[in-house]
Enzyme design. Structure first.
Site, PDB file in Angstrom:
ATOM      1  N   GLN A   1      26.093  68.791  33.892  1.00 44.09           N
ATOM      2  CA  GLN A   1      27.105  69.374  32.919  1.00 44.09           C
ATOM      3  C   GLN A   1      28.406  69.916  33.681  1.00 44.09           C
ATOM      4  O   GLN A   1      29.280  70.278  32.905  1.00 44.09           O
ATOM      5  CB  GLN A   1      26.692  70.765  32.050  1.00 44.09           C
ATOM      6  CG  GLN A   1      25.601  70.311  31.258  1.00 44.09           C
ATOM      7  CD  GLN A   1      24.420  71.677  30.866  1.00 44.09           C
ATOM      8  OE1 GLN A   1      24.641  72.119  29.890  1.00 44.09           O
ATOM      9  NE2 GLN A   1      23.704  72.059  31.667  1.00 44.09           N
TER      10      GLN A   1
ATOM     11  N   ASP B   1      32.515  69.524  38.599  1.00 43.70           N
ATOM     12  CA  ASP B   1      33.085  69.660  39.877  1.00 43.70           C
ATOM     13  C   ASP B   1      32.909  68.839  41.013  1.00 43.70           C
ATOM     14  O   ASP B   1      33.343  68.654  42.166  1.00 43.70           O
ATOM     15  CB  ASP B   1      32.571  71.195  40.529  1.00 43.70           C
ATOM     16  CG  ASP B   1      30.968  71.161  40.343  1.00 43.70           C
ATOM     17  OD1 ASP B   1      30.451  70.124  40.793  1.00 43.70           O
ATOM     18  OD2 ASP B   1      30.400  72.233  40.265  1.00 43.70           O
TER      19      ASP B   1
ATOM     20  N   HIS C   1      29.685  66.355  30.716  1.00 44.14           N
ATOM     21  CA  HIS C   1      30.879  66.882  30.259  1.00 44.14           C
ATOM     22  C   HIS C   1      31.935  66.594  30.964  1.00 44.14           C
ATOM     23  O   HIS C   1      33.142  67.402  30.990  1.00 44.14           O
ATOM     24  CB  HIS C   1      30.551  68.425  30.602  1.00 44.14           C
ATOM     25  CG  HIS C   1      29.605  69.097  29.384  1.00 44.14           C
ATOM     26  ND1 HIS C   1      29.013  70.279  29.659  1.00 44.14           N
ATOM     27  CD2 HIS C   1      29.139  68.464  28.350  1.00 44.14           C
ATOM     28  CE1 HIS C   1      28.416  70.503  28.312  1.00 44.14           C
ATOM     29  NE2 HIS C   1      28.340  69.494  27.832  1.00 44.14           N
TER      30      HIS C   1
ATOM     31  N   CYS D   1      42.018  59.041  40.759  1.00 49.48           N
ATOM     32  CA  CYS D   1      40.585  60.114  41.156  1.00 49.48           C
ATOM     33  C   CYS D   1      41.318  61.173  42.048  1.00 49.48           C
ATOM     34  O   CYS D   1      42.050  60.906  42.891  1.00 49.48           O
ATOM     35  CB  CYS D   1      39.698  59.149  41.862  1.00 49.48           C
ATOM     36  SG  CYS D   1      38.356  60.104  42.512  1.00 49.48           S
TER      37      CYS D   1
ATOM     38  N   THR E   1      20.982  76.281  34.186  1.00 50.00           N
ATOM     39  CA  THR E   1      21.849  76.198  32.841  1.00 50.00           C
ATOM     40  C   THR E   1      20.997  77.380  32.021  1.00 50.00           C
ATOM     41  O   THR E   1      20.060  77.577  31.872  1.00 50.00           O
ATOM     42  CB  THR E   1      21.770  74.941  32.430  1.00 50.00           C
ATOM     43  OG1 THR E   1      22.429  74.654  31.058  1.00 50.00           O
ATOM     44  CG2 THR E   1      20.319  74.424  32.353  1.00 50.00           C
ATOM     45  N   SER E   2      22.137  77.943  30.988  1.00 54.74           N
ATOM     46  CA  SER E   2      21.512  78.836  30.102  1.00 54.74           C
ATOM     47  C   SER E   2      21.267  78.089  28.781  1.00 54.74           C
ATOM     48  O   SER E   2      20.293  78.555  28.038  1.00 54.74           O
ATOM     49  CB  SER E   2      22.965  79.740  29.730  1.00 54.74           C
ATOM     50  OG  SER E   2      23.898  78.931  29.101  1.00 54.74           O
TER      51      SER E   2
HETATM   52  P1  OAD Z   1      25.980  79.178  31.914  1.00 54.05           P
HETATM   53  O1  OAD Z   1      27.223  79.945  32.849  1.00 54.05           O
HETATM   54  O2  OAD Z   1      26.062  79.141  30.464  1.00 54.05           O
HETATM   55  O3  OAD Z   1      24.784  79.295  32.555  1.00 54.05           O
HETATM   56  C1  OAD Z   1      24.639  79.470  33.938  1.00 54.05           C
HETATM   57  C2  OAD Z   1      23.060  79.650  34.191  1.00 54.05           C
HETATM   58  O4  OAD Z   1      22.847  79.597  35.734  1.00 54.05           O
HETATM   59  C3  OAD Z   1      22.279  80.927  33.914  1.00 54.05           C
HETATM   60  O5  OAD Z   1      20.984  80.721  33.362  1.00 54.05           O
HETATM   61  C4  OAD Z   1      22.145  81.657  35.072  1.00 54.05           C
HETATM   62  O6  OAD Z   1      21.044  82.783  35.326  1.00 54.05           O
HETATM   63  C5  OAD Z   1      22.153  80.573  36.194  1.00 54.05           C
HETATM   64  N1  OAD Z   1      22.339  80.828  37.449  1.00 54.05           N
HETATM   65  C6  OAD Z   1      23.329  81.773  37.870  1.00 54.05           C
HETATM   66  N2  OAD Z   1      23.311  81.785  39.396  1.00 54.05           N
HETATM   67  C7  OAD Z   1      22.429  80.883  39.692  1.00 54.05           C
HETATM   68  C8  OAD Z   1      22.023  80.260  41.010  1.00 54.05           C
HETATM   69  N3  OAD Z   1      22.737  80.692  42.287  1.00 54.05           N
HETATM   70  N4  OAD Z   1      21.084  79.383  41.093  1.00 54.05           N
HETATM   71  C9  OAD Z   1      20.607  78.948  39.697  1.00 54.05           C
HETATM   72  N5  OAD Z   1      20.829  79.372  38.635  1.00 54.05           N
HETATM   73  C10 OAD Z   1      22.035  80.312  38.583  1.00 54.05           C
HETATM   74  O7  OAD Z   1      26.624  77.611  32.384  1.00 54.05           O
HETATM   75  P2  OAD Z   1      25.879  76.227  31.780  1.00 54.05           P
HETATM   76  O8  OAD Z   1      24.553  76.303  31.238  1.00 54.05           O
HETATM   77  O9  OAD Z   1      26.346  75.247  32.828  1.00 54.05           O
HETATM   78  O10 OAD Z   1      30.686  73.214  28.524  1.00 54.05           O
HETATM   79  O11 OAD Z   1      26.781  76.028  30.494  1.00 54.05           O
HETATM   80  C11 OAD Z   1      26.779  74.909  29.719  1.00 54.05           C
HETATM   81  C12 OAD Z   1      28.155  74.629  29.216  1.00 54.05           C
HETATM   82  O12 OAD Z   1      28.876  75.732  28.830  1.00 54.05           O
HETATM   83  C13 OAD Z   1      29.251  74.271  30.346  1.00 54.05           C
HETATM   84  O13 OAD Z   1      29.087  72.901  30.755  1.00 54.05           O
HETATM   85  C14 OAD Z   1      30.703  74.253  29.713  1.00 54.05           C
HETATM   86  C15 OAD Z   1      30.229  75.597  29.063  1.00 54.05           C
HETATM   87  O14 OAD Z   1      31.058  75.894  28.038  1.00 54.05           O
HETATM   88  C16 OAD Z   1      31.725  73.048  28.197  1.00 54.05           C
HETATM   89  O15 OAD Z   1      32.979  73.523  28.469  1.00 54.05           O
HETATM   90  C17 OAD Z   1      31.915  71.850  27.422  1.00 54.05           C
END
Ligand code: OAD
Length: 280
Positions: A107, A110, A125, A141, A217-218
């Site tokens: 998702q 980067d 995404h 790119c 991912t959350s």
């Molecule tokens: P979130 O910020 O919602 O979740 C981040 C997750 O990473 C959480 O579950 C944290 O506990 C975990 N985390 C934090 N540090 C970590 C580490 N060092 N190693 C492993 N895990 C760690 O991010 P996403 O789930 O990626 O979309 O968010 C999903 C989407 O929401 C993104 O792609 C973006 C955002 O809005 C769009 O903008 C369309």
């Protein structure tokens, strides 16, 4: 890291025996590369509410009424990505791809999986680095240096007395018009369709996979968030790597850069993979 040796061994055995493993990543996999997540304390959305900053309508409103705030957002978005390097988690995923045929579904926008050496990466995404026209044709790119140049120019523009036009002009390599054609990064904002063909390819990979590792991912943004439970419902083994969220299936509690290298090490220590799907 709180993942137990038993849970690490179990995860390594599932991955080792898998024919078509998928690694599904979110912002957490890049946290140890210095890119803040969205929803953790101090995350991007805590400073810039997504209703305003993750939709075109919201962004246009900010651009018109609070151009300096838009400049602050662009700087907060680009600065960490421009400076980032793959961390041990990205590198372990790439290493896994050298032992087995692995599909990475991310998702993140980067480009760090590709930079770490993963080949089969679907960016559902989109990407901050890929600039396309309205028909989706590649315009350019960008490198991380290009991102830094845009970020520096936007920051300076935001400090001007009449910032709006200067910010727009500073963003031209990413968002703008060239030879009469609009261009933008392939990033997906809220309310937009998923990036294609990546999303269709990701769905195919999940339908076909027998083991899925969800990392950082959350799981709150759909449709991507449905992938781990879809895989689980279809009978795949599912592993979650996250320091705080149990996620799906077997939870290995810890960060991406701590846990992923341990899984790869446990796999390598246990000898060659018993079934096909081997990489080079
Ligand atoms: P979130 O910020 O919602 O979740 C981040 C997750 O990473 C959480 O579950 C944290 O506990 C975990 N985390 C934090 N540090 C970590 C580490 N060092 N190693 C492993 N895990 C760690 O991010 P996403 O789930 O990626 O979309 O968010 C999903 C989407 O929401 C993104 O792609 C973006 C955002 O809005 C769009 O903008 C369309």
């Amino acid at each position: 890291m709180n993942a137990t040796p038993d849970s690490l061994r179990q995860a390594a055995a599932w991955v080792r025996n898998a024919r078509k493993p998928v690694v599904f990543t979110g912002a957490g996999v890049s946290a140890e590369s210095g890119i803040p997540t969205f929803r953790d304390a101090g995350g991007l959305w805590s400073k810039f509410p997504p209703e305003q900053f993750a939709t075109w309508r919201g962004l246009m409103g900010v651009a018109l009424r609070q151009p300096r705030r838009l400049a602050d957002f662009i700087v907060a978005l680009l600065e960490p990505v421009a400076a980032a390097k793959p961390n041990a988690g990205h590198r372990a995923i790439a290493e896994l791809g050298r032992c087995k045929t692995v599909t990475v579904i991310t998702q993140n926008v980067d480009g760090l999986h590709q930079e770490a050496g993963s080949d089969d990466v679907w960016e559902v995404h989109g990407s901050l680095l890929q600039i396309v026209d309205r028909q989706g044709r590649r315009v350019r790119c960008l490198s991380r240096d290009d991102l830094k140049a845009v970020m520096d120019a936007v920051r300076s523009a935001g400090e001007m007395s009449q910032p709006r036009r200067a910010i727009w002009s500073a963003m031209q390599p990413m968002f703008g018009v060239q030879a009469g054609k609009l261009h933008r990064p392939t990033i997906v904002l809220f309310g937009e369709s998923m990036a294609e063909p990546d999303w269709s390819n990701a769905l195919d990979a999940v339908r076909d996979c027998d083991c899925l590792i969800a990392v950082g991912t959350s799981g709150v943004v759909y449709p991507a968030a449905a992938l781990p439970s879809d895989a689980q419902a279809a009978g795949a083994k599912v592993i979650t790597i996250d320091p705080t969220q149990p996620g799906w299936g077997l939870w290995l509690r810890g960060t991406a850069a701590e846990v992923l290298p341990e899984i790869v090490k446990a796999m390598v220590d246990s000898g060659p993979s018993p079934r096909g799907g081997g990489g080079a």
